[in-house]
Design a protein around this motif. Structure first.
Motif, PDB file in Angstrom:
ATOM      1  N   HIS A   4      48.086  41.735  51.422  1.00 19.55           N
ATOM      2  CA  HIS A   4      46.643  41.605  50.636  1.00 19.55           C
ATOM      3  C   HIS A   4      45.718  41.507  51.786  1.00 19.55           C
ATOM      4  N   LYS A   5      45.521  42.308  52.677  1.00 18.46           N
ATOM      5  CA  LYS A   5      44.440  42.321  53.451  1.00 18.46           C
ATOM      6  C   LYS A   5      43.573  43.702  52.841  1.00 18.46           C
ATOM      7  N   ILE A   6      42.212  43.587  53.479  1.00 19.59           N
ATOM      8  CA  ILE A   6      41.291  44.725  52.908  1.00 19.59           C
ATOM      9  C   ILE A   6      40.630  45.123  54.203  1.00 19.59           C
ATOM     10  N   PHE A   7      39.971  46.512  53.817  1.00 26.57           N
ATOM     11  CA  PHE A   7      39.145  46.930  54.836  1.00 26.57           C
ATOM     12  C   PHE A   7      37.700  47.416  54.043  1.00 26.57           C
ATOM     13  N   ILE A   8      36.559  47.227  54.587  1.00 26.97           N
ATOM     14  CA  ILE A   8      35.458  47.828  53.773  1.00 26.97           C
ATOM     15  C   ILE A   8      35.008  48.715  54.779  1.00 26.97           C
ATOM     16  N   GLY A   9      34.385  49.474  54.142  1.00 23.78           N
ATOM     17  CA  GLY A   9      33.595  50.709  54.803  1.00 23.78           C
ATOM     18  C   GLY A   9      32.631  51.277  53.769  1.00 23.78           C
ATOM     19  N   SER A  10      31.917  52.199  54.353  1.00 20.63           N
ATOM     20  CA  SER A  10      30.788  53.034  53.552  1.00 20.63           C
ATOM     21  C   SER A  10      30.779  54.225  54.242  1.00 20.63           C
ATOM     22  N   THR A  11      30.435  55.310  53.187  1.00 21.65           N
ATOM     23  CA  THR A  11      30.508  56.637  53.501  1.00 21.65           C
ATOM     24  C   THR A  11      29.725  57.392  52.602  1.00 21.65           C
ATOM     25  N   ARG A  12      28.809  58.587  52.891  1.00 14.43           N
ATOM     26  CA  ARG A  12      28.028  59.444  52.282  1.00 14.43           C
ATOM     27  C   ARG A  12      28.869  60.220  51.285  1.00 14.43           C
ATOM     28  N   ASN A  13      29.999  60.427  51.674  1.00  8.54           N
ATOM     29  CA  ASN A  13      30.835  61.479  50.803  1.00  8.54           C
ATOM     30  C   ASN A  13      32.280  60.880  50.755  1.00  8.54           C
ATOM     31  N   VAL A  14      32.676  60.637  49.466  1.00  3.63           N
ATOM     32  CA  VAL A  14      34.034  59.975  49.116  1.00  3.63           C
ATOM     33  C   VAL A  14      35.148  60.993  49.644  1.00  3.63           C
ATOM     34  N   LYS A  15      34.669  62.183  49.649  1.00  4.51           N
ATOM     35  CA  LYS A  15      35.907  63.146  50.370  1.00  4.51           C
ATOM     36  C   LYS A  15      36.365  62.820  51.517  1.00  4.51           C
ATOM     37  N   THR A  16      35.632  62.058  52.421  1.00  3.59           N
ATOM     38  CA  THR A  16      35.816  61.683  53.880  1.00  3.59           C
ATOM     39  C   THR A  16      36.875  60.677  53.963  1.00  3.59           C
ATOM     40  N   LEU A  17      37.548  60.241  52.776  1.00  2.00           N
ATOM     41  CA  LEU A  17      38.692  59.372  52.842  1.00  2.00           C
ATOM     42  C   LEU A  17      39.841  59.972  53.001  1.00  2.00           C
ATOM     43  N   VAL A  50      36.872  52.367  45.343  1.00  3.20           N
ATOM     44  CA  VAL A  50      35.411  52.614  45.546  1.00  3.20           C
ATOM     45  C   VAL A  50      34.723  51.430  44.858  1.00  3.20           C
ATOM     46  N   LEU A  51      34.175  50.393  45.565  1.00  4.20           N
ATOM     47  CA  LEU A  51      33.593  49.173  45.180  1.00  4.20           C
ATOM     48  C   LEU A  51      32.255  49.433  44.287  1.00  4.20           C
ATOM     49  N   GLU A  52      31.532  50.277  44.990  1.00  3.30           N
ATOM     50  CA  GLU A  52      30.234  50.584  44.290  1.00  3.30           C
ATOM     51  C   GLU A  52      29.651  52.029  44.743  1.00  3.30           C
ATOM     52  N   LYS A  53      29.133  52.541  43.938  1.00  6.35           N
ATOM     53  CA  LYS A  53      28.291  53.950  44.276  1.00  6.35           C
ATOM     54  C   LYS A  53      26.765  53.423  44.552  1.00  6.35           C
ATOM     55  N   LEU A  54      26.417  54.148  45.460  1.00 10.76           N
ATOM     56  CA  LEU A  54      24.843  53.853  45.761  1.00 10.76           C
ATOM     57  C   LEU A  54      24.054  54.461  44.580  1.00 10.76           C
ATOM     58  N   LEU A  72      24.548  47.920  51.182  1.00 12.05           N
ATOM     59  CA  LEU A  72      25.850  47.776  50.378  1.00 12.05           C
ATOM     60  C   LEU A  72      27.248  47.266  50.973  1.00 12.05           C
ATOM     61  N   GLU A  73      27.630  48.184  52.112  1.00 11.58           N
ATOM     62  CA  GLU A  73      28.627  47.427  52.830  1.00 11.58           C
ATOM     63  C   GLU A  73      28.544  46.147  53.339  1.00 11.58           C
ATOM     64  N   SER A  74      27.157  45.658  53.805  1.00  8.85           N
ATOM     65  CA  SER A  74      27.015  44.439  54.244  1.00  8.85           C
ATOM     66  C   SER A  74      27.276  43.289  53.090  1.00  8.85           C
ATOM     67  N   LYS A  75      26.864  43.709  51.753  1.00  8.39           N
ATOM     68  CA  LYS A  75      26.976  43.102  50.698  1.00  8.39           C
ATOM     69  C   LYS A  75      28.481  42.731  50.458  1.00  8.39           C
ATOM     70  N   TRP A  76      29.343  43.811  50.280  1.00  4.11           N
ATOM     71  CA  TRP A  76      30.573  43.402  50.108  1.00  4.11           C
ATOM     72  C   TRP A  76      31.286  43.158  51.326  1.00  4.11           C
ATOM     73  N   LEU A  77      30.960  43.056  52.432  1.00  2.44           N
ATOM     74  CA  LEU A  77      31.655  42.410  53.505  1.00  2.44           C
ATOM     75  C   LEU A  77      31.449  40.832  53.349  1.00  2.44           C
ATOM     76  N   ASN A  78      30.198  40.398  53.208  1.00  5.02           N
ATOM     77  CA  ASN A  78      29.906  39.082  52.834  1.00  5.02           C
ATOM     78  C   ASN A  78      30.621  38.647  51.589  1.00  5.02           C
ATOM     79  N   GLU A  79      30.897  39.331  50.886  1.00  2.50           N
ATOM     80  CA  GLU A  79      31.719  38.691  49.625  1.00  2.50           C
ATOM     81  C   GLU A  79      33.084  38.648  49.874  1.00  2.50           C
ATOM     82  N   TYR A  80      33.661  39.654  50.737  1.00  2.00           N
ATOM     83  CA  TYR A  80      35.274  39.537  50.838  1.00  2.00           C
ATOM     84  C   TYR A  80      35.773  38.800  52.135  1.00  2.00           C
ATOM     85  N   GLN A  81      34.720  39.105  52.987  1.00  2.00           N
ATOM     86  CA  GLN A  81      35.167  38.321  54.287  1.00  2.00           C
ATOM     87  C   GLN A  81      36.353  39.000  54.886  1.00  2.00           C
TER      88      GLN A  81
END
Length: 89
Positions: A4-17, A50-54, A72-81
């Motif tokens: 149940h651990k998570i990682f939050i990150g952001s990318t300009r291109n979802v294909k980088t996943l 994908v949590l949210e698209k810009l 956006l990344e900061s927003k989700w980091l704050n929410e999920y910690q």
């Protein structure tokens, strides 16, 4: 999903996943804690979501996409910690 651990990150291109998954599969991901558990549990217990698209605001004269992604990344980091036992950040 195993721990149940998570990682939050952001990318300009979802294909980088795909590159992230490849680095995990080959044992070369920069995030050592995530890499260890990917190897230990196997890739089938991990999900990528994908949590949210810009939303690009065309009305803003100076629009910095990188800066907006960081917000956006900061927003989700704050929410999920996702730190310590809660995640991989």
């Amino acid at each position: 999903t195993e721990n149940h651990k998570i990682f939050i990150g952001s990318t300009r291109n979802v294909k980088t996943l795909n590159g992230v998954k490849f680095s995990l599969d080959t044992g070369t991901n920069y995030n050592k804690k995530l890499q260890k558990e990917w190897t230990e549990y196997g890739k089938d217990v991990f999900e990528f979501t994908v949590l949210e698209k810009l939303k690009v605001n065309e009305d803003i004269k100076y629009y910095n996409e990188k800066e907006e992604l960081e917000k956006l990344e900061s927003k989700w980091l704050n929410e999920y910690q996702p730190y310590g036992d809660r995640g991989y950040n």
